[in-house]
Design a protein around this motif. Structure first.
Motif, mmCIF file in Angstrom:
data_model
loop_
_atom_site.group_PDB
_atom_site.id
_atom_site.type_symbol
_atom_site.label_atom_id
_atom_site.label_comp_id
_atom_site.label_asym_id
_atom_site.label_seq_id
_atom_site.Cartn_x
_atom_site.Cartn_y
_atom_site.Cartn_z
ATOM 1 N N ASN A 85 4.481 60.148 128.945
ATOM 2 C CA ASN A 85 5.378 59.165 128.321
ATOM 3 C C ASN A 85 5.770 58.085 129.320
ATOM 4 O OD1 ASN A 85 5.370 60.528 125.903
ATOM 5 N ND2 ASN A 85 7.167 61.757 126.394
ATOM 6 N N TYR A 115 9.277 68.197 126.234
ATOM 7 C CA TYR A 115 9.016 67.250 127.321
ATOM 8 C C TYR A 115 9.002 68.036 128.623
ATOM 9 C CZ TYR A 115 10.614 64.164 123.645
ATOM 10 O OH TYR A 115 10.767 63.536 122.432
ATOM 11 N N ARG A 143 7.795 55.846 123.011
ATOM 12 C CA ARG A 143 7.995 57.039 123.857
ATOM 13 C C ARG A 143 8.391 56.631 125.273
ATOM 14 N NH1 ARG A 143 2.451 59.046 121.921
ATOM 15 N NH2 ARG A 143 2.918 59.780 119.826
#
Ligand SMILES: CC(C)(COP(=O)(O)OP(=O)(O)OC[C@H]1O[C@@H](n2cnc3c(N)ncnc32)[C@H](O)[C@@H]1OP(=O)(O)O)[C@@H](O)C(=O)NCCC(=O)NCCS
Length: 173
Positions: A85, A115, A143
């Motif tokens: 990201n 994440y 993102r």
């Protein structure tokens, strides 16, 4: 490494990594053991981090909010997607999304999102600079910006914890 090096998300992304569920992957409720999904997600995210950081050794520093949204069942195949990201100095946020697909029933459900924060290390195990991320698509740009907000939140939480720990150590609380 060139300090200005930047790489697109697509250069390190992993799409459609599949894992066929077998009986020894199930818990007593006959659904997939969550630790298995966590371990595979961590491995795949580490490959994304290593590809992005030009084959550096990358260690997991934190798993930010792993959400188990639905169970995977006997007969399902897990399908993993992972991509970077955003990166900062030595750290990178990798997003992982997992689906459970049943080819027989023709169903596919989103079961996990998480994440992973990885830090790239040099040969002395010290954090080392990694390339910047070039978000190209609308989703990648979204993102990228959301990752910035999450980093601010995580840093604020770490600071608050350090302050509390220091107060406890010094006997204030
Ligand atoms: C992750 C680790 C390398 C960080 O080392 P450190 O000396 O605290 O490093 P620094 O304070 O200089 O921070 C280096 C980077 O790590 C990031 N970082 C450190 N702790 C973090 C945490 N808990 N969560 C997210 N990022 C973290 C910092 O934000 C910084 O990122 P940046 O360079 O992009 O700004 C170290 O804590 C470590 O080796 N942890 C064990 C990792 C491991 O073994 N993982 C597998 C677990 S089984």
């Amino acid at each position: 490494m060139d300090a200005n090096l930047a790489k697109p998300v697509s250069a390190s992304a992993i799409q459609n990594h599949t894992y066929k569920i077998f009986p020894n992957d199930l818990n007593s409720k006959e659904t997939v053991f969550g630790g298995l999904v966590m371990a595979i997600s961590d491995r795949i995210a580490s490959v994304v981090a290593e590809k992005h950081s030009e084959a550096r050794t990358c260690v997991t520093a934190e798993v930010d909010s792993m959400h188990f949204l639905a169970p995977a069942q006997r007969g399902d195949t897990l399908v993993f997607y992972a991509s970077i990201n955003r990166s900062w100095n030595s750290s990178m946020e990798i997003g992982v999304k997992v689906f459970a697909e049943n080819f027989h029933l023709k169903t596919k459900k989103h079961i996990v999102s998480a994440y992973f924060l990885f830090v790239a290390l040099d040969e002395h195990n010290c954090p080392i600079k990694v390339p910047k991320v070039i978000p190209e698509t609308d989703a990648e740009q979204r993102r990228y910006h959301e990752a910035g907000a999450r980093r601010e939140r995580r840093q604020a939480e770490r600071k608050e914890k350090q302050t509390k720990d220091a107060e406890i150590k010094s006997g204030i609380k």
